[in-house]
Design an enzyme around this catalytic site. Structure first.
Site, mmCIF file in Angstrom:
data_model
loop_
_atom_site.group_PDB
_atom_site.id
_atom_site.type_symbol
_atom_site.label_atom_id
_atom_site.label_comp_id
_atom_site.label_asym_id
_atom_site.label_seq_id
_atom_site.Cartn_x
_atom_site.Cartn_y
_atom_site.Cartn_z
ATOM 1 N N TRP A 96 -4.570 6.921 24.403
ATOM 2 C CA TRP A 96 -5.137 6.781 23.062
ATOM 3 C C TRP A 96 -5.887 8.056 22.671
ATOM 4 C CZ3 TRP A 96 -10.162 6.956 21.190
ATOM 5 C CH2 TRP A 96 -10.341 6.510 19.875
ATOM 6 N N HIS A 97 -6.511 8.715 23.638
ATOM 7 C CA HIS A 97 -7.240 9.947 23.345
ATOM 8 C C HIS A 97 -6.310 11.131 23.142
ATOM 9 C CE1 HIS A 97 -10.654 7.606 25.018
ATOM 10 N NE2 HIS A 97 -11.370 8.364 24.224
ATOM 11 N N GLY A 98 -5.120 11.083 23.719
ATOM 12 C CA GLY A 98 -4.183 12.188 23.537
ATOM 13 C C GLY A 98 -2.974 12.030 24.432
ATOM 14 N N PHE A 129 -7.714 14.427 17.970
ATOM 15 C CA PHE A 129 -6.951 13.202 18.172
ATOM 16 C C PHE A 129 -6.357 12.699 16.859
ATOM 17 C CE2 PHE A 129 -10.393 12.668 21.526
ATOM 18 C CZ PHE A 129 -9.669 13.426 22.422
#
Length: 238
Positions: free
Chosen positions: A60-62, A238
């Protein structure tokens, strides 16, 4: 919702995720961890649920391997904590068996005890948790897995280098004011750790004294910011 509650005083990774970015960890708990079965499954499936939740949190962060490594580290630490504390089933937000519909409440985030200094065992637990979290931050902020490994190797090598120790002592001599302020801020947070905000004084102090405290904190913060290089906000990427 209170979003951070003295996370770096946590004595376990489970407690850290009960205190760090509470809104995000609660979302992953409710919409990923619980639907997977939470801790109401076998021990091995529970470990898999923890790993899956944190791997998805990393992605989700990258979409990069360093974020996968960050998620894997926290998932592994939580799964390991579960195996070493079998009497308590911990989920990513640190709650116990009664997980269904359990909110993350401020009144459950108070630390027990009001000792001036932490006990040796508490200090060891805090330091161990802090090291795990900071190792994860290296992967989180590095541009790649190889860069993260390189940074960690240099840190490990530098811990036993007299040249680095000499350099650090010179750094302390130059930046002693900033370090003293940092120590003071950490001390205040520790002493006020059972309050939602460390500088909340209520009506016990005369108003000019309170505003003098607030002003000192503001100017101290501005001083520290002025001594650091400008870096972009992490979530811009992000």
């Amino acid at each position: 919702m209170r979003n951070f509650a003295y996370p770096y005083f946590s004595q376990s990774i489970g407690e850290f995720w009960r205190r760090w970015h509470i809104s995000l960890s609660t979302w992953f708990r409710d919409y990923v961890y619980f639907p997977l079965g939470g801790n109401r499954v076998s021990s091995y499936r529970h470990s898999l649920n923890l790993m899956t939740t944190f791997l998805l949190s990393g992605l989700w962060h990258g979409a990069a391997w360093n974020f996968v490594a960050w998620g894997s580290l926290h998932g592994s630490a939580l799964a390991g904590q579960k195996w070493f504390t079998p009497s308590r089933s911990l989920n990513p937000s640190g709650s116990t068996n009664s997980e269904k519909q359990e909110p993350v409440l401020d009144d459950k985030l108070a630390f027990t005890g009001s000792a001036f200094f932490p006990s040796l065992s508490s200090l060891l637990n805090i330091w161990t948790t802090f090291l795990i979290v900071c190792t994860g931050w290296v992967f989180f902020r590095a541009d790649s897995i190889s860069d993260a490994y390189g940074i960690l190797i240099r840190i490990a090598a530098g811990m036993f280098s007299w040249a680095n120790l000499d350099s650090f002592l010179h750094f302390v001599d130059v930046q002693e004011t900033a370090l003293l302020l940092l120590v003071a801020f950490v001390g205040i947070e520790w002493l006020r750790r059972n309050h939602e905000c460390p500088i909340t004084t209520g009506a016990r102090f005369f108003r000019p004294v309170r505003w003098l405290m607030y002003t000192a904190v503001i100017w101290g913060t501005l001083y520290l910011i002025a001594e650091t290089e400008e870096t972009p906000f992490v979530y811009f990427a992000f």
